[in-house]
Design an enzyme around this catalytic site. Structure first.
Site: not given
Ligand code: SIN
Length: 539
Positions: A26, A46, A240, A286, A347, A382, A387
């Protein structure tokens, strides 16, 4: 997956452009679409064009668009999560500009889910409002699809696949492009441009268990560090809590949005895991949830915990979480039969190449956006779904900086003053043996796996000083043994090792616990000594 490099004969490989973009997620594609107004854009990647972390993003993109929401609340939630290290000015900027960037994604053709004509907003941990703009639980895939289609329709943008950037080309202190690895003969080729954007994503592949695709090998951070750019906050790695167990490579992410709709984490005996741990239960931040699962698995000797989805009506599950359903079925799991078996997995890297508010790095001519960058937004932790937002906001600002420089008749290659960032640690250049062709004493794949196991065991969810010291020694040894071969696999291994070294050095330096960084030998935050970024520069 096969990591062999296809031979691609490419007589027309462009050797220069007005703007060079490394990475096709993105950050890179949204930058390319806007920068195309400034000149010819060359995007290199790559692997194939859709091999990016964006494509794997499930949850969505946070933006204060709901009727009960506004950017001030988004700012507040982001700062509350960031462990004291998010920069309020940068977060304010992202929260304020985010809604416009989401509208632009829609203009580019991204089909977010709607209910009654309005965007359907999901809830995730740490958000005080429903704020997650999404496309089921395959949001990244939809964004990547639309951006690639828009790029394909833009004659000013050329995308070259299977071309790996190896190092930045720096002349007279400024970045003038990259050297890349010609997959045909392994020879370095120079790609020149007055402006280069690093958009190479994260480095989850340094860990044994990760939700990141195999391309996430920290290439941008390693290249920028080698070239002398400051890199910050590498110790803040987000794990995560809910990757599908047993994990594959990459691990299948079970989106947090399920817990946002009422799913509950349970021990194998059925007891709610988060009861008495945190007031927000399964939807706590998290780091808290991942650490609780880690502790529970160590205590019980079990391999996983369960996500009980029975609070979500089965017909809604299929409509809103088709990705989770597909992932579960592929691994023979019926979510409503036994719950979803989950474990934590690496993650997201909050740290990266330090940028200013325009995405500029310390090296003139070099910009960074997306997970590769450390913009000051995420701090020590975060907030979910911030993100993708940070990536589009900073890519946009990088283009604004170029336009401003052009309008003022100035140099687009301007960097920012040295005084803005104080180095916390200076690390010597990694020692590498060989002269361009040497192979490691141990196979590349074996070294890669050894590193990933080491990082998982010693530099994972819970860290401790002596384990970190031993890990650093072992990584230095592996670096010396890695050779300097010119294949994608060899370059990736060196980058993984380089990034791991930065993570461990930062984690050793931070003798406290804050945000995503937890040290069992220093379990409390220590504001007196550590309420600041960990900035690494090449010594
Ligand atoms: C998720 O869908 O749990 C991940 C979303 C994220 O990492 O911002």
């Amino acid at each position: 997956m096969s990591r062999s490099t296809p031979h691609i004969s490419r007589p027309t490989l462009p050797r220069s452009a007005d703007l060079l973009v490394v990475g096709s997620g993105i950050a890179g594609l949204s930058f390319a679409l806007k920068a195309a107004r400034e000149g010819r854009v060359l995007v290199i990647t790559k692997k194939s064009r859709a091999d990016s972390s964006t494509n794997w993003a499930r949850g969505g993109i946070a933006a204060g668009l709901g009727p009960d929401d506004d950017p001030t609340l988004h700012l507040k939630d982001t700062l509350a999560t960031g462990g004291g290290l998010s920069r309020p000015d940068r977060v304010e900027m992202v929260a304020r500009e985010g809604p416009d960037r989401v509208r632009e994604l829609i203009d580019w053709g991204v089909r977010f889910h709607r209910e009654g004509g309005r965007l359907s907003l999901g809830r995730e941990g740490g958000h005080s409002r429903r704020r997650i703009v999404r496309a089921g639980d395959r949001t990244g895939r939809e964004i990547e699809r639309a951006l690639l289609a828009a790029v394909a329709a833009s004659p000013e943008i050329e995308v070259v696949q299977h071309l790996m950037a190896v190092d930045l080309l720096v002349e007279e202190g400024a970045c003038v492009g990259v050297t890349a690895l010609d997959p045909g003969d392994g020879e370095p080729v120079e790609l020149r441009a007055p402006v280069t954007l690093l958009a190479t994503g994260g480095a989850g592949q340094v860990y044994r268990h990760t939700t990141n695709p195999t391309v996430a090998t920290g290439d941008g951070v390693a290249m920028a560090f080698r070239a002398g750019a400051p890199v910050a906050n590498m110790e803040f790695v987000q794990f995560h809590p809910t990757a599908l167990y047993p994990t594959r490579d990459p691990a299948f992410l079970i989106t947090e949005a399920l817990r946002g709709e009422g799913a509950v984490l349970r021990r194998l005996d059925g007891a709610p895991l988060m009861e008495g741990v945190h007031a927000r239960g399964s939807l706590a931040a998290r780091d808290v949830v991942a650490r609780t699962i880690h502790t529970e698995l160590a205590r019980s000797g079990q391999s996983h915990v369960l996500l009980d989805v029975s609070a979500i009506p089965e017909d809604q599950f299929a409509v809103r979480f088709p990705g989770a359903l597909e992932g579960c079925r592929a691994q023979g799991v019926d979510p409503y039969e036994e719950g979803i078996p989950v474990v934590p997995a690496a993650h997201y890297f909050c740290g990266g190449v330090v940028t200013d508010e325009w995405g500029r790095t310390r090296i003139p001519g070099l910009f960074a956006a997306g997970e590769v960058a450390c913009t000051g937004v995420h701090g020590a932790n975060r907030l979910a779904s911030n993100s993708l937002l940070e990536a589009v906001v900073f890519s946009h600002r990088a283009v604004l900086a170029l336009q401003r420089a052009r309008d003022e008749g100035g140099q687009p290659r301007q960097g920012w003053p040295e005084s803005q960032v104080e180095a916390t640690l200076r690390l010597a250049q990694a020692r590498l043996a060989g002269s361009g062709t040497s192979a490691p004493s141990e196979g590349l794949d074996a070294l890669r796996l050894r590193l990933r196991d080491l990082m998982w065991a010693s530099v994972g969810i819970v860290r401790e000083g002596s384990g970190l010291e031993t890990a650093l020694e072992e990584i230095e040894e592996m670096l010396a043994a890695a050779g300097d071969g010119r294949t994608v696999e060899a370059v990736e291994l060196r980058n993984l090792l380089e990034v791991s070294r930065l993570v461990v050095a930062s984690a050793l330096h931070r003798r406290e616990s804050r945000g995503l960084h937890y040290r069992s030998d220093h379990p409390e935050p220590d504001d007196a000594h550590f309420l600041s970024d960990t900035v690494l520069t090449r010594g």
